[in-house]
Enzyme design. Structure first.
Site, PDB file in Angstrom:
ATOM      1  N   GLU A  93       0.790  -1.230   0.000  1.00 53.03           N
ATOM      2  CA  GLU A  93       0.000   0.000   0.000  1.00 53.03           C
ATOM      3  C   GLU A  93       0.824   1.283   0.000  1.00 53.03           C
ATOM      4  OE1 GLU A  93      -3.121  -0.287   2.958  1.00 53.03           O
ATOM      5  OE2 GLU A  93      -4.086  -1.896   1.833  1.00 53.03           O
ATOM      6  N   GLU A 133      -5.324  -8.257  -0.986  1.00 53.18           N
ATOM      7  CA  GLU A 133      -6.080  -8.033   0.262  1.00 53.18           C
ATOM      8  C   GLU A 133      -7.498  -7.649  -0.098  1.00 53.18           C
ATOM      9  OE1 GLU A 133      -4.743  -5.051   3.059  1.00 53.18           O
ATOM     10  OE2 GLU A 133      -2.715  -5.844   3.137  1.00 53.18           O
TER      11      GLU A 133
HETATM   12  C1  BGC Z   1      -3.111  -2.966   6.781  1.00 54.55           C
HETATM   13  C2  BGC Z   1      -3.864  -3.385   8.007  1.00 54.55           C
HETATM   14  C3  BGC Z   1      -5.311  -3.050   7.888  1.00 54.55           C
HETATM   15  C4  BGC Z   1      -5.849  -3.539   6.584  1.00 54.55           C
HETATM   16  C5  BGC Z   1      -7.248  -3.075   6.376  1.00 54.55           C
HETATM   17  C6  BGC Z   1      -3.733  -3.595   5.616  1.00 54.55           C
HETATM   18  O1  BGC Z   1      -2.967  -3.347   4.495  1.00 54.55           O
HETATM   19  O2  BGC Z   1      -1.797  -3.378   6.885  1.00 54.55           O
HETATM   20  O3  BGC Z   1      -3.303  -2.806   9.134  1.00 54.55           O
HETATM   21  O4  BGC Z   1      -6.016  -3.675   8.918  1.00 54.55           O
HETATM   22  O5  BGC Z   1      -5.056  -3.135   5.497  1.00 54.55           O
HETATM   23  O6  BGC Z   1      -7.344  -1.700   6.593  1.00 54.55           O
END
Ligand code: BGC
Length: 361
Positions: free
Chosen positions: A186, A302
């Site tokens: 990210e 993710e």
């Molecule tokens: C972050 C997390 C977070 C998730 C959703 C991830 O990339 O590292 O800390 O909980 O995104 O926001």
């Protein structure tokens, strides 16, 4: 009508970034942590040697995956209430997942001054995790996660980031191809142009020891679809897999998330109308079109909905997002295994059935 939510999202994301940065600020020079958990040694691995794999074939082989979130990327392991256990690898394997994404906060274990040495004890901890995955024939994606100083003080931190990657790449160069690197989780707070340059330069360091291992790269704006559309991958490198994250609408997936300012106002947001679904269709279409136009395999690294959303909506959103990705031939990893977005109940040592069914119908 489809509304472009990018400006709203960007603002929310920037607030998130500031919050995350504030919450995870680390002291410099960084004291090497004393909290690396002790672990049961696993026998010296006898892995097959590295054999290069076509990037598209590798993206196919990743199948369905799981993020081991809030473990090795916490400020120190355990600080976010989850410590990585060997049994987690079995749970993931037994449920039929093919891949683990392992977020790692290397920056907390790397000296602040040149030559920016990574603590060997930390390498041992990550080795143990990687070897547990490989021993079960799972793919594992290892990244650099939550190096927040790199986002806020990019030019100063860049040599350290690149030194980290040189060490990580050298350390794992003989591991089999089902260990995949992901340069950074990210990226945010910098222009897409700058990130594209940084990614290309950092990749050169990785290529010194790993000329043909597949490496994942996502765009800015927290690996959003908008960020993906601005990602430019080095043209002469075929061993790259593009990656993106999906958490939209944020008002649903991050309702009540304590790291998102104002998100308590979103509590009670449900998901599942035809209109709700059309946003996901639209974004998956955009992402997959980028992949086709750029002739790159794509991975959804993710996606998930926070535990404070109602379970019925979470299951629907999760199933819909996963199936839409699959319809576009995009493999994925759910965020996360057993923390804030948990699909697995650590106390019960059991999968949370509605979420497991949503992921693995
Ligand atoms: C972050 C997390 C977070 C998730 C959703 C991830 O990339 O590292 O800390 O909980 O995104 O926001």
């Amino acid at each position: 009508m489809k509304i472009d939510k990018a400006p709203v999202l960007l603002t929310v994301m920037l607030v998130c970034a500031m919050l995350i940065a504030a919450c995870s600020a680390q002291p410099t020079p960084i004291p090497l942590p004393t909290v690396i958990p002790t672990q049961t040694p696993i026998p010296t691995p006898t892995f097959a040697p590295f054999v290069p794999m076509d990037a598209a074939a590798q993206a196919d082989a990743l199948g369905r995956g799981m993020n081991f979130g809030n473990m090795l990327e916490a400020p120190s392991e355990g600080a976010w209430n989850v410590t990585l256990q060997e049994s987690y690898f079995d749970a993931v394997k037994d449920a039929g997942f093919k891949t683990i994404r392992l977020p790692v906060r290397w920056s907390a274990y790397t000296s602040a001054e040149p030559p920016y040495t990574i603590d060997p004890a930390w390498f041992e901890r990550v080795d143990w995790a990687v070897q547990n995955a490989l021993a079960r024939d799972l793919n594992i994606v290892v990244n650099v996660h939550h190096y927040s100083e790199l986002m806020t003080d990019t030019e100063r931190e860049l040599p350290r980031f690149q030194a980290m990657w040189r060490q990580i790449a050298e350390h794992y160069k003989d591991y089999p191809a089902n260990l995949v690197f992901e340069l950074y989780n990210e990226p945010n707070g910098m222009s897409a142009k700058r990130w594209n340059e940084i990614a290309a330069e950092t990749l050169e360091g990785v290529r010194e020891s790993n000329p043909t291992r597949n490496v994942m790269l996502g765009g800015t704006d927290f690996n959003s679809v908008n960020g993906l559309l601005e990602l430019q991958l080095p043209k002469d490198d075929p061993h790259l897999i593009a990656t993106f994250h999906y958490y939209l609408p944020l008002e649903f997936t991050h309702q009540g998330a304590d790291w998102v300012n104002g998100s308590n106002a979103w509590l009670g947001t449900t998901w599942g109308t035809g209109n709700d679904k059309s946003y996901i269709d639209y974004d998956m279409d955009r992402a997959s079109r980028w992949a086709k136009e750029n002739a790159r395999p794509l991975w959804l690294g993710e996606f998930g909905a926070y535990r404070k959303a109602d379970m019925d909506s979470r299951a629907k959103w999760t199933a819909y997002t996963a199936r839409e990705a699959e319809r576009h031939k995009i493999n994925w990893a759910y965020w996360d295994f057993a923390a804030d977005f948990a699909a697995y109940d650590r106390a019960e040592n059991a999968w949370i059935q509605p979420l497991l069914k949503a992921l693995m119908p």
